[in-house]
Design a protein around this motif. Structure first.
Motif, PDB file in Angstrom:
ATOM      1  N   THR A   9       0.921  -1.101  -0.010  1.00  0.00           N
ATOM      2  CA  THR A   9      -0.117  -0.007  -0.006  1.00  0.00           C
ATOM      3  C   THR A   9       1.029   1.290  -0.085  1.00  0.00           C
ATOM      4  O   THR A   9       2.049   1.027   0.518  1.00  0.00           O
ATOM      5  CB  THR A   9      -0.982  -0.143   1.274  1.00  0.00           C
ATOM      6  N   TRP A  87      -7.142  -4.371  -8.285  1.00  0.00           N
ATOM      7  CA  TRP A  87      -8.350  -3.905  -8.168  1.00  0.00           C
ATOM      8  C   TRP A  87      -9.483  -4.786  -7.549  1.00  0.00           C
ATOM      9  O   TRP A  87     -10.800  -4.372  -7.432  1.00  0.00           O
ATOM     10  CB  TRP A  87      -8.783  -3.635  -9.732  1.00  0.00           C
ATOM     11  N   ALA A  90     -12.786  -3.320  -5.880  1.00  0.00           N
ATOM     12  CA  ALA A  90     -12.631  -1.753  -5.926  1.00  0.00           C
ATOM     13  C   ALA A  90     -13.580  -1.235  -6.447  1.00  0.00           C
ATOM     14  O   ALA A  90     -13.754  -0.034  -6.878  1.00  0.00           O
ATOM     15  CB  ALA A  90     -11.379  -1.270  -6.713  1.00  0.00           C
ATOM     16  N   TRP A  91     -14.509  -2.127  -7.050  1.00  0.00           N
ATOM     17  CA  TRP A  91     -15.912  -1.549  -7.847  1.00  0.00           C
ATOM     18  C   TRP A  91     -17.187  -2.062  -7.477  1.00  0.00           C
ATOM     19  O   TRP A  91     -17.156  -3.222  -7.023  1.00  0.00           O
ATOM     20  CB  TRP A  91     -15.326  -1.307  -9.465  1.00  0.00           C
ATOM     21  N   ASP A 114     -13.392   6.975  -9.287  1.00  0.00           N
ATOM     22  CA  ASP A 114     -11.836   6.579  -9.541  1.00  0.00           C
ATOM     23  C   ASP A 114     -11.679   5.715 -10.841  1.00  0.00           C
ATOM     24  O   ASP A 114     -12.770   4.939 -11.163  1.00  0.00           O
ATOM     25  CB  ASP A 114     -11.280   5.812  -8.383  1.00  0.00           C
ATOM     26  N   VAL A 116     -10.861   3.054 -12.159  1.00  0.00           N
ATOM     27  CA  VAL A 116     -10.614   1.732 -12.019  1.00  0.00           C
ATOM     28  C   VAL A 116     -10.816   0.791 -13.245  1.00  0.00           C
ATOM     29  O   VAL A 116     -11.925   1.039 -13.796  1.00  0.00           O
ATOM     30  CB  VAL A 116     -11.531   1.112 -10.971  1.00  0.00           C
TER      31      VAL A 116
END
Length: 161
Positions: A9, A87, A90-91, A114, A116
Motif C-alpha cells: 500500500t 483492483w 474496488a468497484w 476513480d 478503476v
C-alpha cells in the motif's frame, strides 16, 4: 517486497526526493501489507534538476496526493518497477430499481469515482445478476463490452426473451 508478498500500500502517499549534485532521485514509498516493511518504487533516477517542471517538483516535495495517484496509474512506472495494481473489490455497480424483465428497454449510466479499469461485461453481469453470455446478448453499448475501460459509459438492457 523483501518478504515475497505481492501486496503493498502507499499508506500516506509519500515521495522521497534525494539530491545528488545537480541530479535528483524520486521514489514513491510503499509499505508491504504482510511484514510492514517500507520499499521504494523508482519514479525518477538521476534526472537533472532543471528538467523538472517546478510545479511537479513542488508536488514531490509536499507529497501531493494527486501526483501519487497519477504516478501509480502510470504504466511506464508500473513496468519499470514490475508491479500491477490490485483492483479486487474496488468497484460495484449500483443498479436501477427498474425490473429487467419489463417489456421496455432499460438504460443505465455507469460513472467512475476513480479510474478503476474493469471489463464492462463483467461489471454488468455481476451488478445485474446476469450471465456474461446473457449480457452480450441483451446489452447494447457504444463501447466494446469485452475490453477494459475506466471511463464512464451508458448501456441499454433489452427485454429478455
Amino acid at each position: 517486497m523483501d518478504c515475497g508478498s505481492e501486496s503493498a500500500t502507499t499508506g500516506e502517499g509519500r515521495f522521497r526526493v534525494n539530491a545528488n549534485a545537480k541530479r535528483l532521485d524520486v521514489w514513491l514509498l510503499v509499505r508491504c501489507v504482510s511484514c510492514d516493511r517500507t520499499s521504494k518504487l523508482t519514479v525518477h533516477e538521476r534526472v537533472p534538476v532543471r528538467s523538472f517542471d517546478p510545479a511537479e517538483l513542488h508536488g514531490y516535495r509536499v507529497n501531493d496526493p494527486e501526483l501519487v495517484v497519477s504516478r501509480l496509474f502510470d504504466p511506464l512506472l508500473a513496468r519499470r518497477n514490475r508491479f500491477t495494481l490490485d483492483w479486487e473489490g474496488a468497484w460495484r455497480l449500483d443498479t436501477p430499481s427498474a425490473r429487467l424483465d419489463d417489456a421496455w428497454p432499460t438504460q443505465v449510466e455507469v460513472t467512475f469515482e476513480d479510474p478503476v479499469p474493469v471489463r464492462p461485461d463483467r461489471l454488468i453481469a455481476q451488478g445485474l445478476g446476469l450471465s456474461r453470455n446473457e449480457v452480450l446478448r441483451r446489452v447494447k453499448c457504444d463501447i466494446p463490452l469485452r475490453r477494459p475501460t475506466s471511463a464512464g459509459f451508458t448501456f441499454t438492457v433489452m427485454a429478455g426473451d
